[in-house]
Design a protein around this motif. Structure first.
Motif, PDB file in Angstrom:
ATOM      1  N   LEU A 136     -67.812  33.513  34.180  1.00  0.00           N
ATOM      2  CA  LEU A 136     -66.774  34.176  33.381  1.00  0.00           C
ATOM      3  C   LEU A 136     -66.213  33.238  32.319  1.00  0.00           C
ATOM      4  O   LEU A 136     -65.933  33.656  31.191  1.00  0.00           O
ATOM      5  N   TRP A 137     -66.044  31.976  32.667  1.00  0.00           N
ATOM      6  CA  TRP A 137     -65.594  31.001  31.667  1.00  0.00           C
ATOM      7  C   TRP A 137     -66.612  30.868  30.533  1.00  0.00           C
ATOM      8  O   TRP A 137     -66.249  30.755  29.349  1.00  0.00           O
ATOM      9  N   GLN A 138     -67.897  30.878  30.882  1.00  0.00           N
ATOM     10  CA  GLN A 138     -68.931  30.774  29.854  1.00  0.00           C
ATOM     11  C   GLN A 138     -68.883  31.972  28.903  1.00  0.00           C
ATOM     12  O   GLN A 138     -68.995  31.815  27.678  1.00  0.00           O
ATOM     13  N   ILE A 139     -68.727  33.159  29.473  1.00  0.00           N
ATOM     14  CA  ILE A 139     -68.647  34.361  28.646  1.00  0.00           C
ATOM     15  C   ILE A 139     -67.401  34.313  27.766  1.00  0.00           C
ATOM     16  O   ILE A 139     -67.434  34.666  26.582  1.00  0.00           O
ATOM     17  N   ALA A 146     -68.005  32.013  24.839  1.00  0.00           N
ATOM     18  CA  ALA A 146     -68.972  32.522  23.860  1.00  0.00           C
ATOM     19  C   ALA A 146     -68.503  33.788  23.163  1.00  0.00           C
ATOM     20  O   ALA A 146     -68.998  34.117  22.081  1.00  0.00           O
ATOM     21  N   SER A 147     -67.551  34.491  23.755  1.00  0.00           N
ATOM     22  CA  SER A 147     -67.129  35.788  23.215  1.00  0.00           C
ATOM     23  C   SER A 147     -66.277  35.620  21.975  1.00  0.00           C
ATOM     24  O   SER A 147     -65.375  34.783  21.921  1.00  0.00           O
ATOM     25  N   ARG A 148     -66.542  36.432  20.987  1.00  0.00           N
ATOM     26  CA  ARG A 148     -65.718  36.407  19.778  1.00  0.00           C
ATOM     27  C   ARG A 148     -64.430  37.200  19.987  1.00  0.00           C
ATOM     28  O   ARG A 148     -63.425  36.961  19.326  1.00  0.00           O
ATOM     29  N   THR A 149     -64.456  38.169  20.889  1.00  0.00           N
ATOM     30  CA  THR A 149     -63.265  38.942  21.227  1.00  0.00           C
ATOM     31  C   THR A 149     -62.934  38.666  22.684  1.00  0.00           C
ATOM     32  O   THR A 149     -63.569  39.202  23.591  1.00  0.00           O
ATOM     33  N   SER A 198     -69.238  21.796  15.393  1.00  0.00           N
ATOM     34  CA  SER A 198     -69.315  23.172  15.889  1.00  0.00           C
ATOM     35  C   SER A 198     -67.987  23.573  16.524  1.00  0.00           C
ATOM     36  O   SER A 198     -67.489  22.901  17.421  1.00  0.00           O
ATOM     37  N   LEU A 199     -67.407  24.665  16.037  1.00  0.00           N
ATOM     38  CA  LEU A 199     -66.139  25.173  16.551  1.00  0.00           C
ATOM     39  C   LEU A 199     -66.288  26.636  16.920  1.00  0.00           C
ATOM     40  O   LEU A 199     -67.061  27.365  16.284  1.00  0.00           O
ATOM     41  N   SER A 200     -65.556  27.068  17.914  1.00  0.00           N
ATOM     42  CA  SER A 200     -65.514  28.493  18.230  1.00  0.00           C
ATOM     43  C   SER A 200     -64.825  29.213  17.073  1.00  0.00           C
ATOM     44  O   SER A 200     -64.083  28.596  16.288  1.00  0.00           O
ATOM     45  N   GLU A 210     -61.823  39.669  12.852  1.00  0.00           N
ATOM     46  CA  GLU A 210     -63.080  39.826  13.583  1.00  0.00           C
ATOM     47  C   GLU A 210     -62.894  39.632  15.082  1.00  0.00           C
ATOM     48  O   GLU A 210     -63.486  40.348  15.893  1.00  0.00           O
ATOM     49  N   THR A 211     -62.076  38.652  15.456  1.00  0.00           N
ATOM     50  CA  THR A 211     -61.932  38.300  16.870  1.00  0.00           C
ATOM     51  C   THR A 211     -60.734  38.945  17.541  1.00  0.00           C
ATOM     52  O   THR A 211     -60.650  38.964  18.770  1.00  0.00           O
ATOM     53  N   GLY A 212     -59.787  39.464  16.756  1.00  0.00           N
ATOM     54  CA  GLY A 212     -58.561  39.997  17.329  1.00  0.00           C
ATOM     55  C   GLY A 212     -57.708  38.913  17.966  1.00  0.00           C
ATOM     56  O   GLY A 212     -56.889  39.193  18.846  1.00  0.00           O
ATOM     57  N   SER A 213     -57.875  37.672  17.510  1.00  0.00           N
ATOM     58  CA  SER A 213     -57.198  36.541  18.138  1.00  0.00           C
ATOM     59  C   SER A 213     -55.745  36.424  17.691  1.00  0.00           C
ATOM     60  O   SER A 213     -55.455  36.201  16.510  1.00  0.00           O
TER      61      SER A 213
END
Length: 414
Positions: free
Chosen positions: A132-135, A138-141, A335-337, A374-377
């Motif tokens: 779950l941490w990996q997802i 990697a998730s944009r949202t 490389s950044l998220s 894009e990410t809703g962040s």
């Protein structure tokens, strides 16, 4: 699970997957996909995350494909699952937090002496948490995985009720402390700071019960981020002082204490303490001297790769753009998220506003806003909101006036 799932099978065919190809990509038997489509079985929670990614749908959309009789539309916004306006869902989540908090402090076996041992669950829970941490990373949202995290939190609470030995209880408390930090991260990114704080508080309490000092220090550090975001630097510094003391009792081969120092530097910058900030950053830099595995990619992800970004943020907060510029531009070279990149771009926009470079303000701000959309962040939105006061002296330019308005709308939406 009755009836064929035409929508699910149709989505598979729409993306060009045969049953055999989809099964191979998921690592399951073709007959498993057949049973899913016939409605004779459901994907396991661990399989749903990857399945949603392959079918290019969100978790709620996958649920709708698998349960076409449900009232929810296929295109349901993931953020609605943790929408603060939905009081029932919020009360349910807070109730789970309260119940779990009570369970981790109960003596093992109280009222459940004859209950079966949860050993089988414990063996599979840690890999699930790591996945779950990996997802999440990697998730944009980020909100997309909230339903899965919420489900596993409920399972953990049920397992805590049946624990019979102290060693079992400590192990489960460690897993709880891990997963509630992830829940807090999702809520933090959605600007749900109060609920995130509840999760981090429970994560710290669970880690304490597990005698897991690194996990405990990380939960406190995440809590301090909320205080930093709200510019309560004194409060953040107090929490981080406690986190530093706890971290020193942990594994000295992990990067825990160096991450605490990096976050402490931000609190000290907010308090205007340049020399103390530099000392904290120097301590954080010592992470590069560690060898071996210094972080686990889950609740501990600090390896020093983001220090340029964090140093730039500190110097910008201290009103030292001369020191901040080089660090922030260096941060974009690694490389950044999307979330971290959007934050750095917002900082560069603030730096450009300080120097009066309107073209650069507009360039960096628009790039940051695109990532926020894009990410809703909510994290990026909050960074951009901090830019607004710096735009006021430049408001005579129509582009800046329009930018100020768009940032206000973005923060309101977040």
């Amino acid at each position: 699970m009755s009836g064929k799932r035409g929508l699910f099978a149709g989505r598979r065919r729409e993306l060009g997957y045969s049953q055999e190809k989809l099964a191979a990509d998921l690592g399951v038997a073709t007959s498993t996909v057949t049973r899913w489509e016939c409605g004779r079985a459901d994907p396991h929670p661990q399989q749903r995350v990857k399945l949603a990614a392959l079918l290019k749908v969100t978790a709620p959309e996958l649920d709708a494909l698998l349960n076409p009789s449900a009232k929810a539309p296929v295109r349901q916004a993931a953020s609605a699952l943790i929408d603060e306006s939905d009081d029932m869902k919020r009360r349910e989540a807070l109730g789970l937090i309260a119940a779990t908090g009570a369970l981790i402090t109960l003596p093992c076996g109280e009222g459940t002496a004859s209950a079966p041992s949860p050993a089988a669950f414990r063996d599979s829970a840690t890999p699930v948490n790591a996945h779950l941490w990996q997802i999440f990373s990697a998730s944009r949202t980020k909100q997309d995985i909230y339903p899965l995290v919420r489900h596993h939190l409920g399972v953990l609470a049920a397992e805590l009720r049946s624990v019979t030995t102290e060693s079992d209880r400590q192990r489960l408390c460690g897993i709880v402390g891990d997963l509630y930090q992830l829940a807090g991260e999702i809520l933090f990114d959605a600007s749900r700071y109060t609920d995130a704080a509840h999760c981090y508080t429970l994560a710290a309490a669970a880690a304490r019960e597990a005698s897991h000092y690194d996990l405990w220090a990380c939960a406190l550090t995440r809590h301090a981020f909320i205080e930093l975001t709200e510019r309560r630097f004194d409060s953040a510094e107090q929490i981080l002082t406690a986190a530093a003391r706890i971290g020193r009792r942990g594994d000295d081969q992990l990067s825990t204490r160096h991450w605490v120092a990096a976050v402490q530097a931000q609190a000290l910058a907010g308090l205007g303490r340049l020399e103390a900030c530099d000392r904290a950053l120097a301590e954080a830099e010592q992470v590069r001297e560690l060898t071996g595995t210094v972080q686990n990619g889950g609740w501990l992800r600090f390896d020093g790769s983001r220090l340029a970004e964090e140093r730039g943020t500190c110097y910008l907060t201290l009103g030292r753009p001369d020191l901040a510029e080089k660090s922030l531009h260096s941060a974009l070279e690694v490389s950044l998220s999307p979330r971290r990149r959007g934050a750095v771009l917002a900082e560069l926009a603030a730096l450009s506003a300080h120097s009066g470079d309107i073209d650069q303000v507009v360039h960096f701000s628009k790039a940051s806003m695109a990532l926020a959309d894009e990410t809703g962040s909510g994290y990026i939105a909050k960074k951009l909101d901090g830019l607004r006061p710096r735009l006021v002296p430049l408001m005579k330019d129509d582009r800046i006036s329009e930018l100020h308005h768009h940032i206000s709308e973005l923060q309101h939406a977040a």
